[in-house]
Design a protein around this motif. Sequence first.
Motif, PDB file in Angstrom:
ATOM      1  N   GLN A 123       1.196  -0.820  -0.135  1.00 31.78           N
ATOM      2  CA  GLN A 123       0.149  -0.164   0.015  1.00 31.78           C
ATOM      3  C   GLN A 123       1.308   1.508  -0.175  1.00 31.78           C
ATOM      4  OE1 GLN A 123      -3.919   0.157   2.444  1.00 31.78           O
ATOM      5  NE2 GLN A 123      -2.177  -2.042   3.305  1.00 31.78           N
ATOM      6  N   LEU A 124       1.892   1.218  -0.682  1.00 26.79           N
ATOM      7  CA  LEU A 124       2.796   2.258  -0.766  1.00 26.79           C
ATOM      8  C   LEU A 124       2.058   3.451  -1.748  1.00 26.79           C
ATOM      9  CD1 LEU A 124       5.618   3.096   0.111  1.00 26.79           C
ATOM     10  CD2 LEU A 124       6.364   2.064  -1.527  1.00 26.79           C
ATOM     11  N   THR A 125       1.771   4.634  -1.160  1.00 29.25           N
ATOM     12  CA  THR A 125       0.721   5.320  -1.640  1.00 29.25           C
ATOM     13  C   THR A 125       0.141   6.863  -0.856  1.00 29.25           C
ATOM     14  OG1 THR A 125      -1.424   5.457  -1.507  1.00 29.25           O
ATOM     15  CG2 THR A 125      -0.823   4.019  -3.113  1.00 29.25           C
ATOM     16  N   ARG A 126       0.641   7.452  -2.246  1.00 27.93           N
ATOM     17  CA  ARG A 126       0.392   8.913  -0.906  1.00 27.93           C
ATOM     18  C   ARG A 126      -0.910   8.784  -0.542  1.00 27.93           C
ATOM     19  NH1 ARG A 126      -1.883  14.300  -4.840  1.00 27.93           N
ATOM     20  NH2 ARG A 126      -1.936  15.124  -2.772  1.00 27.93           N
ATOM     21  N   ALA A 127      -2.219   8.399  -0.614  1.00 30.89           N
ATOM     22  CA  ALA A 127      -3.142   8.488   0.225  1.00 30.89           C
ATOM     23  C   ALA A 127      -3.726   7.087   1.553  1.00 30.89           C
ATOM     24  CB  ALA A 127      -4.167   8.280  -0.660  1.00 30.89           C
ATOM     25  N   MET A 182       5.804  21.003  -3.684  1.00 26.52           N
ATOM     26  CA  MET A 182       4.260  21.704  -3.683  1.00 26.52           C
ATOM     27  C   MET A 182       3.301  21.069  -5.103  1.00 26.52           C
ATOM     28  SD  MET A 182       3.642  22.772  -0.393  1.00 26.52           S
ATOM     29  CE  MET A 182       2.372  23.326  -0.475  1.00 26.52           C
ATOM     30  N   ASN A 183       4.311  21.414  -5.912  1.00 32.82           N
ATOM     31  CA  ASN A 183       3.751  21.557  -7.652  1.00 32.82           C
ATOM     32  C   ASN A 183       5.147  20.222  -8.161  1.00 32.82           C
ATOM     33  OD1 ASN A 183       3.434  21.222 -10.172  1.00 32.82           O
ATOM     34  ND2 ASN A 183       2.244  23.000  -9.776  1.00 32.82           N
ATOM     35  N   LEU A 184       5.593  19.495  -8.223  1.00 35.11           N
ATOM     36  CA  LEU A 184       6.370  18.834  -9.407  1.00 35.11           C
ATOM     37  C   LEU A 184       6.648  19.360 -10.233  1.00 35.11           C
ATOM     38  CD1 LEU A 184       8.245  16.443  -9.034  1.00 35.11           C
ATOM     39  CD2 LEU A 184       7.077  14.689  -9.750  1.00 35.11           C
ATOM     40  N   GLY A 219       8.850  18.392 -19.205  1.00 36.22           N
ATOM     41  CA  GLY A 219       7.786  17.903 -21.013  1.00 36.22           C
ATOM     42  C   GLY A 219       6.669  17.806 -19.613  1.00 36.22           C
ATOM     43  N   ASP A 220       5.484  17.096 -20.846  1.00 33.15           N
ATOM     44  CA  ASP A 220       4.043  16.926 -20.479  1.00 33.15           C
ATOM     45  C   ASP A 220       4.322  15.959 -20.158  1.00 33.15           C
ATOM     46  OD1 ASP A 220       3.613  19.910 -21.155  1.00 33.15           O
ATOM     47  OD2 ASP A 220       3.522  19.545 -22.422  1.00 33.15           O
ATOM     48  N   GLY A 221       4.744  14.341 -20.203  1.00 31.92           N
ATOM     49  CA  GLY A 221       4.183  13.772 -20.700  1.00 31.92           C
ATOM     50  C   GLY A 221       5.555  12.352 -19.181  1.00 31.92           C
ATOM     51  N   ASP A 222       5.598  11.377 -19.210  1.00 34.70           N
ATOM     52  CA  ASP A 222       6.313  10.415 -17.681  1.00 34.70           C
ATOM     53  C   ASP A 222       7.499  11.448 -17.927  1.00 34.70           C
ATOM     54  OD1 ASP A 222       4.468   8.969 -17.582  1.00 34.70           O
ATOM     55  OD2 ASP A 222       5.238   7.856 -18.743  1.00 34.70           O
ATOM     56  N   ILE A 223       8.555  11.144 -16.248  1.00 32.75           N
ATOM     57  CA  ILE A 223       9.579  12.080 -16.706  1.00 32.75           C
ATOM     58  C   ILE A 223      10.769  10.581 -16.597  1.00 32.75           C
ATOM     59  CG2 ILE A 223      11.369  13.906 -15.603  1.00 32.75           C
ATOM     60  CD1 ILE A 223       8.761  14.900 -13.667  1.00 32.75           C
ATOM     61  N   PRO A 282       3.423   8.171  -9.768  1.00 33.02           N
ATOM     62  CA  PRO A 282       2.671   8.874 -10.289  1.00 33.02           C
ATOM     63  C   PRO A 282       2.144   9.789  -9.191  1.00 33.02           C
ATOM     64  CG  PRO A 282       3.093   6.044 -11.050  1.00 33.02           C
ATOM     65  CD  PRO A 282       3.914   6.875  -9.873  1.00 33.02           C
ATOM     66  N   ASP A 283       2.057   9.419  -8.140  1.00 36.67           N
ATOM     67  CA  ASP A 283       1.342  10.542  -6.762  1.00 36.67           C
ATOM     68  C   ASP A 283       2.020  11.975  -6.548  1.00 36.67           C
ATOM     69  OD1 ASP A 283      -0.583   8.307  -6.385  1.00 36.67           O
ATOM     70  OD2 ASP A 283       0.423   7.492  -4.776  1.00 36.67           O
ATOM     71  N   MET A 284       3.069  11.762  -6.767  1.00 30.13           N
ATOM     72  CA  MET A 284       3.669  12.646  -7.078  1.00 30.13           C
ATOM     73  C   MET A 284       4.156  13.722  -7.993  1.00 30.13           C
ATOM     74  SD  MET A 284       7.524  11.222  -6.004  1.00 30.13           S
ATOM     75  CE  MET A 284       8.072  13.070  -5.226  1.00 30.13           C
ATOM     76  N   LYS A 285       3.562  12.919  -9.061  1.00 30.61           N
ATOM     77  CA  LYS A 285       3.608  13.932 -10.528  1.00 30.61           C
ATOM     78  C   LYS A 285       2.117  14.476 -10.831  1.00 30.61           C
ATOM     79  CE  LYS A 285       4.688  12.353 -14.578  1.00 30.61           C
ATOM     80  NZ  LYS A 285       4.369  11.601 -15.536  1.00 30.61           N
ATOM     81  N   ARG A 286       1.183  14.220 -10.043  1.00 29.14           N
ATOM     82  CA  ARG A 286      -0.160  14.189  -9.440  1.00 29.14           C
ATOM     83  C   ARG A 286      -0.225  15.587  -8.255  1.00 29.14           C
ATOM     84  NH1 ARG A 286      -1.581   9.211 -10.946  1.00 29.14           N
ATOM     85  NH2 ARG A 286      -1.807   8.539  -8.751  1.00 29.14           N
ATOM     86  N   ALA A 287       0.148  15.732  -7.462  1.00 32.15           N
ATOM     87  CA  ALA A 287       0.526  16.422  -6.397  1.00 32.15           C
ATOM     88  C   ALA A 287       0.465  18.099  -6.775  1.00 32.15           C
ATOM     89  CB  ALA A 287       1.507  15.822  -5.559  1.00 32.15           C
ATOM     90  N   ASP A 288      -0.204  18.669  -6.290  1.00 32.94           N
ATOM     91  CA  ASP A 288       0.152  20.024  -6.564  1.00 32.94           C
ATOM     92  C   ASP A 288      -0.900  21.323  -5.251  1.00 32.94           C
ATOM     93  OD1 ASP A 288      -0.152  22.529  -8.060  1.00 32.94           O
ATOM     94  OD2 ASP A 288      -1.624  22.014  -9.120  1.00 32.94           O
ATOM     95  N   HIS A 289      -0.467  21.315  -4.124  1.00 36.37           N
ATOM     96  CA  HIS A 289      -0.901  22.367  -3.193  1.00 36.37           C
ATOM     97  C   HIS A 289      -0.882  23.686  -3.949  1.00 36.37           C
ATOM     98  CE1 HIS A 289      -1.508  18.569  -1.281  1.00 36.37           C
ATOM     99  NE2 HIS A 289      -0.123  18.251  -0.763  1.00 36.37           N
TER     100      HIS A 289
END
Length: 363
Positions: A123-127, A182-184, A219-223, A282-289
Amino acid sequence: MKPLLALLALATGAIAQTPPAAEPAYATVRPMIAEQQRLVAPHAIEIGEMVELGGLKQWVTIRGADRANPVLIYVHGGPGAAESGRSWPYQRGWEDFFTVVQWDQRGTAKTLRHGGEAANKAQLTRARMAQDLVELMALVRERLGQQRVVLLGHSWGNVIGMDAAMSRPDWVSAYVGVGPLMNLQANERAQYEMLLAEARKRQDATALAELEAIAPYPGDGDIPFAKVNVARKWVQAYGGLAAYRDNANFFYRAARLSPHYEFEDRLAIDQGGQLSVPALLPDMKRADHTQIRATRFPVLMFLGRHDLTTPASVIEPWLAQLKAPVKKIVWFEHSAHLAPHEEPGRFLVSLVEQVRPLALHSR
């Protein structure tokens, strides 16, 4: 040295390990440090134990000279860069003014070593990790009889730290972001622009060639990790991880003398970086505090003036528009990304003068 897989360059391999021939010397010094750091006052607290968070046993230390002091939970970065084995050079001073909680998050260090890779990765997820932190807040509130805690997030720790704070704002007396991620995507763009500018200023042909070769970055896709490794190489070389230094060996190697960490625990920090970054990217890329517009708790950003790892240019405009009971930037003029280690005296003074009054006022 293994590749710089950790996006924030705080979970590199090999460097936390000790050459076998040197281990006896380190083992001789550790008991001296442990004795110096003993907390013997009548109302002191000194605990190190595995506690269950989210169904997984996780390593937690609770240390303070007076258990009536405000509680401060350190949420480490990386992901996978546990701090509890590296905090001994600066933490003892904090413990006179706060009850300090260190936590090896799932996927790293003592928590990884105790539970094994399969259980930690499940369960290694941000949530899940943010909820682990909420459960840790509940545990220390009950154990210490306090209503609120200070959350201090370092780097990646601000992703799950702010998640937890926003879910239980009534439990937070103050939030402190140190080298905050705060925003990757915005972070990587700002970092890349600063690296290019510095390379041009230095007329560093090698750096320019390597940096221009990874454009567009991020870039806009995967890093791709290959591109990340190039960026982090020059962040470190230009003093953007540790100011005025081209490496952060003093930080990585601190765990060698930790009275709380064995050799296998130090290996598990390295292993934790290798495990955690791919799982959490993937969780880090979606993070935008930076989308957060208001908080019910004070927010302080402790920023290193030379930080290229998490540039302040992402944080300053966000904080300017944030509505919070108190908000403030505290600058560390001679630090980059590792301010507690780089300026330990100033960091302690800032905690005592800027954060402790907020925690006491919230009682």
